[in-house]
Design a protein around this motif. Sequence first.
Motif, PDB file in Angstrom:
ATOM      1  N   LYS A  49       0.835  -1.203   0.000  1.00  0.00           N
ATOM      2  CA  LYS A  49       0.000   0.000   0.000  1.00  0.00           C
ATOM      3  C   LYS A  49       0.865   1.247   0.000  1.00  0.00           C
ATOM      4  CE  LYS A  49      -3.891   2.157   2.426  1.00  0.00           C
ATOM      5  NZ  LYS A  49      -4.827   2.037   3.565  1.00  0.00           N
ATOM      6  N   ARG A  50       1.950   1.196   0.762  1.00  0.00           N
ATOM      7  CA  ARG A  50       2.837   2.349   0.857  1.00  0.00           C
ATOM      8  C   ARG A  50       3.513   2.629  -0.488  1.00  0.00           C
ATOM      9  NH1 ARG A  50       6.380   1.372   5.745  1.00  0.00           N
ATOM     10  NH2 ARG A  50       4.301   1.130   6.612  1.00  0.00           N
ATOM     11  N   LEU A  51       3.995   1.573  -1.145  1.00  0.00           N
ATOM     12  CA  LEU A  51       4.652   1.748  -2.432  1.00  0.00           C
ATOM     13  C   LEU A  51       3.684   2.257  -3.491  1.00  0.00           C
ATOM     14  CD1 LEU A  51       6.979  -1.398  -2.592  1.00  0.00           C
ATOM     15  CD2 LEU A  51       7.567   0.931  -1.948  1.00  0.00           C
ATOM     16  N   LYS A  52       2.469   1.746  -3.458  1.00  0.00           N
ATOM     17  CA  LYS A  52       1.460   2.215  -4.410  1.00  0.00           C
ATOM     18  C   LYS A  52       1.195   3.701  -4.204  1.00  0.00           C
ATOM     19  CE  LYS A  52      -3.099   1.102  -6.312  1.00  0.00           C
ATOM     20  NZ  LYS A  52      -3.516   2.499  -6.470  1.00  0.00           N
ATOM     21  N   GLY A  53       1.187   4.137  -2.948  1.00  0.00           N
ATOM     22  CA  GLY A  53       0.983   5.549  -2.655  1.00  0.00           C
ATOM     23  C   GLY A  53       2.095   6.415  -3.223  1.00  0.00           C
ATOM     24  N   TYR A  54       3.349   5.966  -3.087  1.00  0.00           N
ATOM     25  CA  TYR A  54       4.470   6.720  -3.645  1.00  0.00           C
ATOM     26  C   TYR A  54       4.390   6.784  -5.171  1.00  0.00           C
ATOM     27  CZ  TYR A  54       6.979   6.827   0.832  1.00  0.00           C
ATOM     28  OH  TYR A  54       7.352   7.063   2.121  1.00  0.00           O
ATOM     29  N   LYS A  55       3.941   5.689  -5.770  1.00  0.00           N
ATOM     30  CA  LYS A  55       3.827   5.664  -7.229  1.00  0.00           C
ATOM     31  C   LYS A  55       2.704   6.585  -7.688  1.00  0.00           C
ATOM     32  CE  LYS A  55       4.375   4.270 -11.464  1.00  0.00           C
ATOM     33  NZ  LYS A  55       5.525   4.731 -12.273  1.00  0.00           N
ATOM     34  N   ASP A  56       1.545   6.520  -7.027  1.00  0.00           N
ATOM     35  CA  ASP A  56       0.387   7.309  -7.454  1.00  0.00           C
ATOM     36  C   ASP A  56       0.565   8.797  -7.169  1.00  0.00           C
ATOM     37  OD1 ASP A  56      -0.749   4.951  -8.249  1.00  0.00           O
ATOM     38  OD2 ASP A  56      -2.074   4.751  -6.512  1.00  0.00           O
ATOM     39  N   ALA A  57       1.086   9.121  -5.984  1.00  0.00           N
ATOM     40  CA  ALA A  57       1.165  10.525  -5.574  1.00  0.00           C
ATOM     41  C   ALA A  57       2.413  11.230  -6.084  1.00  0.00           C
ATOM     42  CB  ALA A  57       1.094  10.625  -4.044  1.00  0.00           C
ATOM     43  N   GLU A  58       3.560  10.567  -5.999  1.00  0.00           N
ATOM     44  CA  GLU A  58       4.815  11.210  -6.381  1.00  0.00           C
ATOM     45  C   GLU A  58       5.410  10.676  -7.689  1.00  0.00           C
ATOM     46  OE1 GLU A  58       3.935  12.192  -2.412  1.00  0.00           O
ATOM     47  OE2 GLU A  58       4.420  10.140  -3.052  1.00  0.00           O
ATOM     48  N   ASN A  59       4.764   9.684  -8.293  1.00  0.00           N
ATOM     49  CA  ASN A  59       5.251   9.069  -9.532  1.00  0.00           C
ATOM     50  C   ASN A  59       6.654   8.494  -9.363  1.00  0.00           C
ATOM     51  OD1 ASN A  59       4.842   8.242 -12.201  1.00  0.00           O
ATOM     52  ND2 ASN A  59       5.940  10.003 -13.017  1.00  0.00           N
ATOM     53  N   ALA A  60       6.935   7.973  -8.187  1.00  0.00           N
ATOM     54  CA  ALA A  60       8.245   7.374  -7.916  1.00  0.00           C
ATOM     55  C   ALA A  60       8.271   5.946  -8.445  1.00  0.00           C
ATOM     56  CB  ALA A  60       8.518   7.367  -6.408  1.00  0.00           C
ATOM     57  N   ASN A  61       9.336   5.584  -9.169  1.00  0.00           N
ATOM     58  CA  ASN A  61       9.468   4.201  -9.617  1.00  0.00           C
ATOM     59  C   ASN A  61      10.509   3.446  -8.810  1.00  0.00           C
ATOM     60  OD1 ASN A  61      11.880   5.182 -10.630  1.00  0.00           O
ATOM     61  ND2 ASN A  61      11.229   5.140 -12.770  1.00  0.00           N
ATOM     62  N   ARG A  62      11.102   4.133  -7.834  1.00  0.00           N
ATOM     63  CA  ARG A  62      12.040   3.486  -6.913  1.00  0.00           C
ATOM     64  C   ARG A  62      11.941   4.198  -5.570  1.00  0.00           C
ATOM     65  NH1 ARG A  62      15.132  -0.902  -8.864  1.00  0.00           N
ATOM     66  NH2 ARG A  62      16.261  -1.682  -7.089  1.00  0.00           N
ATOM     67  N   VAL A  63      11.878   3.435  -4.503  1.00  0.00           N
ATOM     68  CA  VAL A  63      11.760   4.001  -3.152  1.00  0.00           C
ATOM     69  C   VAL A  63      12.806   3.343  -2.263  1.00  0.00           C
ATOM     70  CG1 VAL A  63      10.292   4.203  -1.106  1.00  0.00           C
ATOM     71  CG2 VAL A  63       9.293   4.480  -3.390  1.00  0.00           C
ATOM     72  N   LYS A  64      13.537   4.149  -1.494  1.00  0.00           N
ATOM     73  CA  LYS A  64      14.550   3.609  -0.593  1.00  0.00           C
ATOM     74  C   LYS A  64      14.177   3.942   0.850  1.00  0.00           C
ATOM     75  CE  LYS A  64      18.919   3.431  -1.613  1.00  0.00           C
ATOM     76  NZ  LYS A  64      20.350   3.755  -1.906  1.00  0.00           N
ATOM     77  N   VAL A  65      14.268   2.925   1.707  1.00  0.00           N
ATOM     78  CA  VAL A  65      14.025   3.091   3.136  1.00  0.00           C
ATOM     79  C   VAL A  65      15.316   2.750   3.877  1.00  0.00           C
ATOM     80  CG1 VAL A  65      12.743   2.259   5.140  1.00  0.00           C
ATOM     81  CG2 VAL A  65      11.575   2.544   2.944  1.00  0.00           C
ATOM     82  N   ILE A  66      15.750   3.637   4.763  1.00  0.00           N
ATOM     83  CA  ILE A  66      16.994   3.440   5.503  1.00  0.00           C
ATOM     84  C   ILE A  66      16.697   3.430   6.998  1.00  0.00           C
ATOM     85  CG2 ILE A  66      19.263   4.400   6.057  1.00  0.00           C
ATOM     86  CD1 ILE A  66      19.291   5.658   3.276  1.00  0.00           C
ATOM     87  N   LEU A  67      17.149   2.393   7.675  1.00  0.00           N
ATOM     88  CA  LEU A  67      17.049   2.285   9.130  1.00  0.00           C
ATOM     89  C   LEU A  67      18.453   2.420   9.702  1.00  0.00           C
ATOM     90  CD1 LEU A  67      14.718  -0.867   9.288  1.00  0.00           C
ATOM     91  CD2 LEU A  67      14.028   1.544   9.197  1.00  0.00           C
ATOM     92  N   GLU A  68      18.636   3.300  10.695  1.00  0.00           N
ATOM     93  CA  GLU A  68      19.967   3.512  11.256  1.00  0.00           C
ATOM     94  C   GLU A  68      19.930   3.554  12.780  1.00  0.00           C
ATOM     95  OE1 GLU A  68      22.999   5.906   8.560  1.00  0.00           O
ATOM     96  OE2 GLU A  68      21.213   7.125   8.946  1.00  0.00           O
TER      97      GLU A  68
END
Length: 281
Positions: free
Chosen positions: A190-209
């Motif tokens: 659901k989160r990735l679909k939101g990034y694609k629909d709202a921001e037109n992102a075709n790649r998303v990076k998540v960083i945990l530190e």
Amino acid sequence: MKYSFLRVFALEVDVPPILLATGDAPEKRTRAQYLKDVFSNRIEFEHWGKGLIYIPISVDDLPDGAVCSGRIGAQKRESVNASPEELFEPEIVTSWRAANFLIDTRNYNDGQKIAMQHRADVGKPLSILNSLVRHINEVNVDSGWELAVNAITEKTTFWEAVGEFEGQITRAEFSYATPNVLGLRSKINKRLKGYKDAENANRVKVILENEKGALNLNSQEVKDAVEYTSEGGGSTKLKVGAQIVYDSEDDEKAVTFETDDQLGLEQADARKGIIDRLFKK
């Protein structure tokens, strides 16, 4: 032969507006048809400053799609010696080394797959294919499709690294291709679909530190992330300080088996045997 498994994504993109305005936009093709068209033709591309060539060998049409077979070759120059009659004079010989390549364009629930032969004298499959799809995208900007490729990996190796470096891992990186076509169900989808629909992102990076190494990597979200990336939906890295202790791009899932001849793609029966072993619906 040893073959690496990779996932290829064909993501829908907008055709350049000028082509739409002039009526020069090409006819829309399905994902499977586009892949079949692309890999039915010779492709010359650059990889780390060197020229490589993809040569198609066969297109095997199946009831629900096609498997395209070919080879990717690199030119090699090596120093050898001439015959005794020529006093073993040194000379430079130019030759080619090539690795088998197969792409299953059929519509799986989890996207299309590539299998590429391991040959150290040609190069690492994932690295080569990243250069190949980059070239394909650059010369087919009006196709309505953009390709991306990721390694399919073994989930167990990620968790082995987590166990080995427990309490030391300071950074975890998850890079996802969007949208999700893998059929995997989790909150990440659901989160990735939101990034694609709202921001037109075709790649998303998540960083945990956590600089103290106190990351909790046993959460459900991390488990879902590993499931997604291991199936070719992205990539994963783990770091202890500046040291990379796990990189999914170095962990390609592979299968090894013998064939009746050295390459096995020219003969229909041998090729069918390879396809049946590599791609199971």
